[in-house]
Structure formats: structure tokens, C-alpha cells
Design a protein around this motif. Structure first.
Motif, PDB file in Angstrom:
ATOM      1  N   CYS A 147      -3.127  23.945 -47.789  1.00 61.94           N
ATOM      2  CA  CYS A 147      -1.921  24.184 -46.995  1.00 61.94           C
ATOM      3  C   CYS A 147      -0.868  24.910 -47.818  1.00 61.94           C
ATOM      4  CB  CYS A 147      -1.340  22.862 -46.485  1.00 61.94           C
ATOM      5  SG  CYS A 147      -2.428  21.979 -45.324  1.00 61.94           S
ATOM      6  N   ARG A 148      -0.044  25.695 -47.149  1.00 62.51           N
ATOM      7  CA  ARG A 148       1.030  26.425 -47.818  1.00 62.51           C
ATOM      8  C   ARG A 148       2.337  25.645 -47.813  1.00 62.51           C
ATOM      9  NH1 ARG A 148       2.652  30.157 -44.935  1.00 62.51           N
ATOM     10  NH2 ARG A 148       3.757  31.341 -46.529  1.00 62.51           N
ATOM     11  N   LEU A 149       2.517  24.787 -46.801  1.00 56.90           N
ATOM     12  CA  LEU A 149       3.779  24.074 -46.620  1.00 56.90           C
ATOM     13  C   LEU A 149       3.527  22.578 -46.534  1.00 56.90           C
ATOM     14  CD1 LEU A 149       5.388  26.366 -43.896  1.00 56.90           C
ATOM     15  CD2 LEU A 149       5.940  26.328 -46.342  1.00 56.90           C
ATOM     16  N   TRP A 150       4.498  21.795 -47.039  1.00 61.18           N
ATOM     17  CA  TRP A 150       4.348  20.339 -46.998  1.00 61.18           C
ATOM     18  C   TRP A 150       4.257  19.815 -45.574  1.00 61.18           C
ATOM     19  CZ3 TRP A 150       2.442  16.688 -49.672  1.00 61.18           C
ATOM     20  CH2 TRP A 150       2.616  15.366 -49.246  1.00 61.18           C
ATOM     21  N   SER A 151       4.949  20.418 -44.610  1.00 59.58           N
ATOM     22  CA  SER A 151       4.910  19.924 -43.233  1.00 59.58           C
ATOM     23  C   SER A 151       3.482  19.885 -42.700  1.00 59.58           C
ATOM     24  CB  SER A 151       5.787  20.774 -42.320  1.00 59.58           C
ATOM     25  OG  SER A 151       5.335  22.120 -42.304  1.00 59.58           O
ATOM     26  N   GLU A 152       2.646  20.809 -43.143  1.00 63.19           N
ATOM     27  CA  GLU A 152       1.245  20.803 -42.723  1.00 63.19           C
ATOM     28  C   GLU A 152       0.523  19.581 -43.281  1.00 63.19           C
ATOM     29  OE1 GLU A 152      -0.628  24.890 -43.055  1.00 63.19           O
ATOM     30  OE2 GLU A 152       1.219  25.203 -44.176  1.00 63.19           O
ATOM     31  N   VAL A 153       0.821  19.234 -44.521  1.00 63.11           N
ATOM     32  CA  VAL A 153       0.218  18.053 -45.149  1.00 63.11           C
ATOM     33  C   VAL A 153       0.721  16.789 -44.465  1.00 63.11           C
ATOM     34  CG1 VAL A 153      -0.111  16.783 -47.295  1.00 63.11           C
ATOM     35  CG2 VAL A 153       0.061  19.286 -47.340  1.00 63.11           C
ATOM     36  N   ALA A 154       2.035  16.725 -44.229  1.00 69.26           N
ATOM     37  CA  ALA A 154       2.625  15.550 -43.581  1.00 69.26           C
ATOM     38  C   ALA A 154       2.022  15.328 -42.202  1.00 69.26           C
ATOM     39  CB  ALA A 154       4.140  15.714 -43.492  1.00 69.26           C
ATOM     40  N   ALA A 155       1.734  16.412 -41.493  1.00 64.70           N
ATOM     41  CA  ALA A 155       1.122  16.283 -40.167  1.00 64.70           C
ATOM     42  C   ALA A 155      -0.267  15.658 -40.263  1.00 64.70           C
ATOM     43  CB  ALA A 155       1.040  17.657 -39.494  1.00 64.70           C
ATOM     44  N   VAL A 156      -1.043  16.064 -41.263  1.00 69.23           N
ATOM     45  CA  VAL A 156      -2.369  15.490 -41.472  1.00 69.23           C
ATOM     46  C   VAL A 156      -2.249  13.983 -41.741  1.00 69.23           C
ATOM     47  CG1 VAL A 156      -4.353  15.435 -43.040  1.00 69.23           C
ATOM     48  CG2 VAL A 156      -3.413  17.630 -42.290  1.00 69.23           C
ATOM     49  N   MET A 157      -1.318  13.605 -42.596  1.00 70.41           N
ATOM     50  CA  MET A 157      -1.128  12.197 -42.932  1.00 70.41           C
ATOM     51  C   MET A 157      -0.734  11.390 -41.693  1.00 70.41           C
ATOM     52  SD  MET A 157       1.004  12.841 -46.472  1.00 70.41           S
ATOM     53  CE  MET A 157       1.040  11.154 -47.088  1.00 70.41           C
ATOM     54  N   PRO A 188       8.547  13.493 -47.091  1.00 69.21           N
ATOM     55  CA  PRO A 188       8.173  12.536 -46.044  1.00 69.21           C
ATOM     56  C   PRO A 188       6.685  12.557 -45.735  1.00 69.21           C
ATOM     57  CG  PRO A 188       9.208  14.450 -45.072  1.00 69.21           C
ATOM     58  CD  PRO A 188       9.317  14.619 -46.564  1.00 69.21           C
ATOM     59  N   ASN A 189       6.214  11.449 -45.177  1.00 69.97           N
ATOM     60  CA  ASN A 189       4.809  11.297 -44.798  1.00 69.97           C
ATOM     61  C   ASN A 189       4.616  11.533 -43.301  1.00 69.97           C
ATOM     62  OD1 ASN A 189       4.241  10.274 -47.493  1.00 69.97           O
ATOM     63  ND2 ASN A 189       5.363   8.467 -46.817  1.00 69.97           N
ATOM     64  N   PHE A 190       5.567  12.212 -42.687  1.00 68.44           N
ATOM     65  CA  PHE A 190       5.569  12.486 -41.251  1.00 68.44           C
ATOM     66  C   PHE A 190       6.346  13.779 -41.040  1.00 68.44           C
ATOM     67  CE2 PHE A 190       9.172   9.987 -42.476  1.00 68.44           C
ATOM     68  CZ  PHE A 190      10.246  10.560 -41.815  1.00 68.44           C
ATOM     69  N   VAL A 191       6.193  14.360 -39.874  1.00 70.46           N
ATOM     70  CA  VAL A 191       6.858  15.621 -39.568  1.00 70.46           C
ATOM     71  C   VAL A 191       8.118  15.347 -38.763  1.00 70.46           C
ATOM     72  CG1 VAL A 191       6.631  17.877 -38.464  1.00 70.46           C
ATOM     73  CG2 VAL A 191       4.657  16.827 -39.578  1.00 70.46           C
ATOM     74  N   SER A 192       9.208  15.979 -39.163  1.00 68.71           N
ATOM     75  CA  SER A 192      10.484  15.842 -38.466  1.00 68.71           C
ATOM     76  C   SER A 192      11.161  17.207 -38.390  1.00 68.71           C
ATOM     77  CB  SER A 192      11.392  14.870 -39.223  1.00 68.71           C
ATOM     78  OG  SER A 192      11.727  15.416 -40.495  1.00 68.71           O
ATOM     79  N   LYS A 193      12.194  17.293 -37.569  1.00 69.61           N
ATOM     80  CA  LYS A 193      12.968  18.533 -37.495  1.00 69.61           C
ATOM     81  C   LYS A 193      13.590  18.849 -38.847  1.00 69.61           C
ATOM     82  CE  LYS A 193      14.078  18.252 -32.565  1.00 69.61           C
ATOM     83  NZ  LYS A 193      15.159  18.105 -31.560  1.00 69.61           N
ATOM     84  N   ALA A 194      14.060  17.807 -39.548  1.00 69.37           N
ATOM     85  CA  ALA A 194      14.682  18.025 -40.857  1.00 69.37           C
ATOM     86  C   ALA A 194      13.689  18.626 -41.841  1.00 69.37           C
ATOM     87  CB  ALA A 194      15.237  16.704 -41.392  1.00 69.37           C
ATOM     88  N   LEU A 195      12.439  18.147 -41.812  1.00 69.83           N
ATOM     89  CA  LEU A 195      11.428  18.705 -42.709  1.00 69.83           C
ATOM     90  C   LEU A 195      11.137  20.158 -42.350  1.00 69.83           C
ATOM     91  CD1 LEU A 195       9.303  18.555 -44.922  1.00 69.83           C
ATOM     92  CD2 LEU A 195       7.723  17.547 -43.254  1.00 69.83           C
ATOM     93  N   ARG A 196      11.028  20.459 -41.075  1.00 72.98           N
ATOM     94  CA  ARG A 196      10.731  21.836 -40.685  1.00 72.98           C
ATOM     95  C   ARG A 196      11.856  22.784 -41.084  1.00 72.98           C
ATOM     96  NH1 ARG A 196       6.079  22.076 -38.110  1.00 72.98           N
ATOM     97  NH2 ARG A 196       5.353  20.364 -36.772  1.00 72.98           N
ATOM     98  N   ARG A 197      13.112  22.275 -41.085  1.00 76.39           N
ATOM     99  CA  ARG A 197      14.240  23.113 -41.512  1.00 76.39           C
ATOM    100  C   ARG A 197      14.251  23.318 -43.020  1.00 76.39           C
ATOM    101  NH1 ARG A 197      17.240  19.902 -37.826  1.00 76.39           N
ATOM    102  NH2 ARG A 197      18.033  18.693 -39.593  1.00 76.39           N
ATOM    103  N   ASN A 198      13.761  22.343 -43.754  1.00 72.43           N
ATOM    104  CA  ASN A 198      13.799  22.385 -45.222  1.00 72.43           C
ATOM    105  C   ASN A 198      12.406  22.132 -45.781  1.00 72.43           C
ATOM    106  OD1 ASN A 198      16.896  22.443 -45.710  1.00 72.43           O
ATOM    107  ND2 ASN A 198      16.601  20.765 -44.261  1.00 72.43           N
TER     108      ASN A 198
END
Length: 258
Positions: A147-157, A188-198
Motif C-alpha cells: 500500500c502507498r497510504l496508511w488509510s489503505e492499511v487501516a481499512a484492511v485492519m 489509527p487502526n480504522f479509517v476516518s475523515k481525519a485520516l483521509r485528510r491527513n
């Protein structure tokens, strides 16, 4: 701002991480019925002391005004306690689970890791909880390699935990780590709007403490009167695993392994 680490700095963090692993192995050997979390704390403290390392948790200031600094080398969280439990002299019992979280600074660089241990034989649903949480961390390591971005990893988790019928605790998250235990960014271990912004770009030099916390019955938690111990609101068991992971040109490397 994320502080990228050089190969030399990652090598120093690897030494700290391996020492943390040795300390957790010392705790693992003692996690049997009749032992106490104070026993585990003393064993970990001895490993750090012999290596000339500084414990990261001992004396860490409390975020709750008027509460004392953390008094121990490990956080030991039993059963419904999620994180930041204070070691004590209550004997562990058959069927308990205990999360042991610790870290140290060695030669100026930090390592941080956690494992949740079964005390004797545990109930089948609790055994599944531990297996799912450990696998969530393993999935994260593997996903970091593609994955290139953490949000992708968090989504898997997040998706895996939910697919197994458990809950991702959202109140507490992982973090960057380096010369200090807690550095930017929050992980974070989950996806949120805040994570997608940062979002976090997974590029060489990024070092993260990744730590899924998973609960059996609810993601809602509360902090006890000691200012530290966090428990699930329904008082059902939870589990917590953590590794310090560095992104290298060859992919992710778990620094808190032998």
C-alpha cells in the motif's frame, strides 16, 4: 510533520526493538497462574537495566490533571482492561488474559511493543479474540508492503476485525516513534475523515508503532479513577498487540522481533 529516519537510525532503532522483544519474552515466561503483573514488571525492568536502557513508561506524565505519573516499566492490562493498566500484586488466574506493553530507549532511540498473553487455558471465544488481534497486526505489516497510504492499511485492519465479529477500539491509536516514544503522526487502526485528510505516505524512512486494540463486545471504553487504566464499558475482554515497523526500500521491517 513525520520525521523520516535514515538507514543508520533505523539500525539503532532495531537494537532497541530487539531489546524490547527480549523483555516481552521474559514477561511471557512468567505469565502463568499465581504470578502477578508486578512480577512481570520486575522481569522487564531487569532486562532493560542489564542492557543499560531507559524504560519509556516509568515516570511518563498523566494526561489527566492531578493524577500521578505512570509508576511502572510495563503497562499490564488484564481481561477487560484495554491499555495502561498498572502492575499490582493480585495473582493472575487460569483463564485470564494480560496485555503487556513496554518500551525502552537504547543509545538514544526508542522501541515499543505489546503482546496479549493467555494465562493457562482460556475460553474459546477469548482464544479467538487473541488470534484475530495478532493476525490484524500481521495483516497490517503485509499490507504496508503493497500500500502507498496508511488509510489503505487501516481499512484492511478494520474490515478484518469486523468480519470476525469483534470491534476496533478507536479511542487509542498507534504513533510515530524515533528519539521519542510518541512522535507524529497518529496511526489509527480504522479509517476516518481525519485520516483521509491527513493520510500517511508509506515511504522509506517512516517508522510507526502499529498497535491494534480489539474488543469482544464494544468499542466504547472509559478511564478508571487512577487516571491510567482503560477498560471496555461492557467489561468484556479485549486484546492489544503492537510492533515498531520501519519502511525501508525493501518494504516494511518489524524492528521489535529477534
Amino acid at each position: 510533520m513525520i520525521q523520516l529516519k535514515s538507514p543508520r537510525e533505523i539500525a539503532l532503532m532495531r537494537e532497541a526493538g530487539r531489546l524490547v522483544n527480549r523483555a516481552l519474552e521474559a514477561a511471557r515466561r512468567l505469565a502463568v497462574p499465581g504470578a502477578t503483573t508486578a512480577d512481570l514488571d520486575e522481569a522487564v525492568a531487569a532486562v532493560f537495566r542489564e542492557a543499560g536502557a531507559t524504560p519509556l513508561f516509568l515516570g511518563y506524565p498523566c494526561s489527566t490533571k492531578g493524577k500521578p505519573a505512570f509508576p511502572a516499566v510495563i503497562c499490564s492490562s488484564v481481561n477487560e482492561h484495554v491499555v495502561h493498566g498498572i502492575p499490582n500484586r493480585r495473582p493472575l488466574r487460569e483463564g485470564d488474559v494480560v496485555s503487556v506493553d513496554t518500551g525502552c530507549r537504547l543509545n538514544g532511540w526508542c522501541g515499543d511493543s505489546a503482546v496479549t498473553l493467555a494465562v493457562g487455558e482460556v475460553a474459546p471465544d477469548v482464544k479467538k479474540l487473541l488470534a484475530v488481534t495478532a493476525e490484524t497486526l500481521d495483516l497490517a505489516v503485509r499490507a504496508m508492503g503493497r500500500c502507498r497510504l496508511w488509510s489503505e492499511v487501516a481499512a484492511v485492519m478494520e474490515q478484518y476485525v469486523k468480519s470476525q465479529g469483534f470491534y476496533v477500539i478507536e479511542k487509542f491509536v498507534g504513533h510515530g516513534i524515533g528519539k521519542d516514544m510518541h512522535e507524529e503522526p497518529q496511526v489509527p487502526n480504522f479509517v476516518s475523515k481525519a485520516l483521509r485528510r491527513n493520510d500517511i505516505r508509506l515511504e522509506p524512512g517512516v517508522v510507526l508503532a502499529v498497535e491494534p486494540m480489539v474488543a469482544m463486545g464494544t468499542k466504547d471504553v472509559r478511564t478508571l479513577d487512577d487516571g491510567w487504566t482503560v477498560e471496555t464499558r461492557d467489561r468484556r475482554p479485549s486484546a492489544h498487540f503492537e510492533h515498531t515497523i520501519a519502511m525501508t526500500p525493501d518494504g516494511p521491517e518489524v524492528l521489535t522481533l529477534p
